[in-house]
Design a protein around this motif. Structure first.
Motif, mmCIF file in Angstrom:
data_model
loop_
_atom_site.group_PDB
_atom_site.id
_atom_site.type_symbol
_atom_site.label_atom_id
_atom_site.label_comp_id
_atom_site.label_asym_id
_atom_site.label_seq_id
_atom_site.Cartn_x
_atom_site.Cartn_y
_atom_site.Cartn_z
ATOM 1 N N GLY A 1 -1.939 4.258 -5.636
ATOM 2 C CA GLY A 1 -2.332 5.479 -6.347
ATOM 3 C C GLY A 1 -1.273 5.984 -7.314
ATOM 4 N N GLY A 2 -0.377 5.096 -7.760
ATOM 5 C CA GLY A 2 0.628 5.479 -8.748
ATOM 6 C C GLY A 2 2.010 5.777 -8.188
ATOM 7 N N TRP A 3 2.159 5.705 -6.861
ATOM 8 C CA TRP A 3 3.436 6.052 -6.193
ATOM 9 C C TRP A 3 4.645 5.419 -6.878
ATOM 10 C CZ3 TRP A 3 3.515 6.826 -0.251
ATOM 11 C CH2 TRP A 3 4.817 6.965 0.232
ATOM 12 N N THR A 4 4.604 4.086 -7.066
ATOM 13 C CA THR A 4 5.809 3.386 -7.552
ATOM 14 C C THR A 4 5.887 3.348 -9.084
ATOM 15 O OG1 THR A 4 4.654 1.262 -7.309
ATOM 16 C CG2 THR A 4 6.088 1.944 -5.502
ATOM 17 N N ALA A 5 4.917 3.998 -9.762
ATOM 18 C CA ALA A 5 5.011 4.093 -11.222
ATOM 19 C C ALA A 5 5.975 5.203 -11.623
ATOM 20 C CB ALA A 5 3.633 4.360 -11.817
ATOM 21 N N PRO B 1 0.815 -1.219 0.000
ATOM 22 C CA PRO B 1 0.000 0.000 0.000
ATOM 23 C C PRO B 1 0.846 1.267 0.000
ATOM 24 C CG PRO B 1 -0.625 -1.495 1.811
ATOM 25 C CD PRO B 1 0.700 -1.949 1.263
ATOM 26 N N GLY B 2 0.265 2.308 -0.602
ATOM 27 C CA GLY B 2 0.759 3.671 -0.411
ATOM 28 C C GLY B 2 0.059 4.279 0.790
ATOM 29 N N TRP B 3 0.050 5.637 0.868
ATOM 30 C CA TRP B 3 -0.596 6.317 2.007
ATOM 31 C C TRP B 3 -2.038 5.841 2.157
ATOM 32 C CZ3 TRP B 3 2.686 8.547 5.063
ATOM 33 C CH2 TRP B 3 3.721 9.361 4.615
ATOM 34 N N THR B 4 -2.352 5.239 3.277
ATOM 35 C CA THR B 4 -3.692 4.711 3.549
ATOM 36 C C THR B 4 -4.187 5.333 4.845
ATOM 37 O OG1 THR B 4 -2.982 2.648 2.498
ATOM 38 C CG2 THR B 4 -5.016 2.557 3.765
#
Ligand SMILES: NC(=O)c1ccc[n+]([C@@H]2O[C@H](COP(=O)([O-])OP(=O)(O)OC[C@H]3O[C@@H](n4cnc5c(N)ncnc54)[C@H](O)[C@@H]3O)[C@@H](O)[C@H]2O)c1
Length: 260
Positions: free
Chosen positions: A255-259, A185-188
């Protein structure tokens, strides 16, 4: 979909773990709710899950910082409810600080709770899953199992370690009807990120919403804190027949963080 399956979810009394327990129960699984709260408080949460979803649910307390308690959790969960088909290693803590002043006790606690506890529970769960030729292990890692940010030495080491550990156990169990995957997960929107939001809000004159916007703009392109249920939904998918061919994967829900 998961009727007659039994799932142990660690750290399931709040946040992402609670959402995963709820989503698995909604899919029909019986749930062992694990936590560190006193028995009465944990039993109340298990009763809520049972009555909301018409499944069986029990509470088992264990401090996963303690190697013996972590090693004994699976046996206690199976004695309390039934042999496990699903294991979700979700419990975790955070501490942010530059490496040169990082407290050794925090390093040890983060490695024990965020990484070693998953080793202990998988070690205990795999033999039974292998004998029954069915197992779904979902480990809640993080974007910080894939990429780094400053001031998170212990968390990064633990989450990158969890990604590697999961790949290894996935290979060892791949022919046995068991899958082992990570969700990253990103910021949750949970309690674990509250201190980071407060620190950023303080830099913005105490404006909490501005602090959240700042954190998101820096890392998470969808500019939205993820609801914990979105992680729960992906956990259910990884436990489903549709995901039977997925093992050793680390799935970003970020939400796209690691893209980037
Ligand atoms: N919220 C986020 O932005 C985010 C992002 C990526 C990964 N994660 C991961 O998700 C997982 C769940 O965190 P959350 O966001 O729901 O935060 P949270 O603080 O709400 O939940 C953490 C859970 O871990 C349990 N726990 C803490 N110490 C424990 C111990 N010693 N023994 C047993 N259990 C213990 C807590 O009781 C709690 O249920 C963690 O592994 C965290 O690293 C969270």
């Amino acid at each position: 979909m998961l009727k007659n399956r039994t799932a142990l979810v660690t750290g399931a009394t709040q946040g992402i773990g609670r959402a995963i327990a709820d989503r698995l129960a909604a899919a029909g699984a019986n749930i062992v709710v694990h936590g560190i709260e006193p028995d009465a408080a944990g039993a109340k949460i298990a009763a809520e899950i049972a009555s909301a979803h018409g499944v069986r649910a029990v509470y088992v307390r264990a401090d996963l910082a303690d190697e013996k308690e972590a090693g004994g959790l699976v046996a206690r969960a199976e004695a309390a409810l039934a042999p496990l088909g699903i294991l979700v290693n979700n419990a975790g803590i955070q501490h942010t600080c530059p490496v040169e002043t990082f407290p050794v006790d925090k390093w040890n606690a983060i490695l024990a709770i965020n990484l070693s506890s998953a080793f202990h529970t998988m070690k205990a769960a795999v033999p039974g899953m292998r004998a029954r030729r069915y197992g779904r292990i979902v480990n809640i890692a993080s974007v910080h199992g894939l990429v780094a940010s400053v001031n998170k030495a212990a968390y990064l080491a633990a989450k990158h370690g969890l990604v590697g550990l999961s790949k290894g156990v996935a290979l060892e169990t791949a022919a046995d009807g068991i899958t082992v995957n990570c969700i990253c997960p990103g910021w949750t929107d949970t309690a674990i990120i509250a201190p980071q939001i407060e620190a950023r809000a303080a830099e913005r004159g105490g404006d909490r919403e501005a602090g959240i916007r700042d954190l998101l703009r820096e890392k998470q392109p969808n500019l939205t804190l993820l609801p914990p249920a979105r992680i729960g939904d992906v956990a259910v998918f990884l436990c489903s027949e549709a995901a039977a061919g997925i093992t050793g994967a680390s799935l970003p829900v970020d939400g796209g963080w690691t893209a980037q």
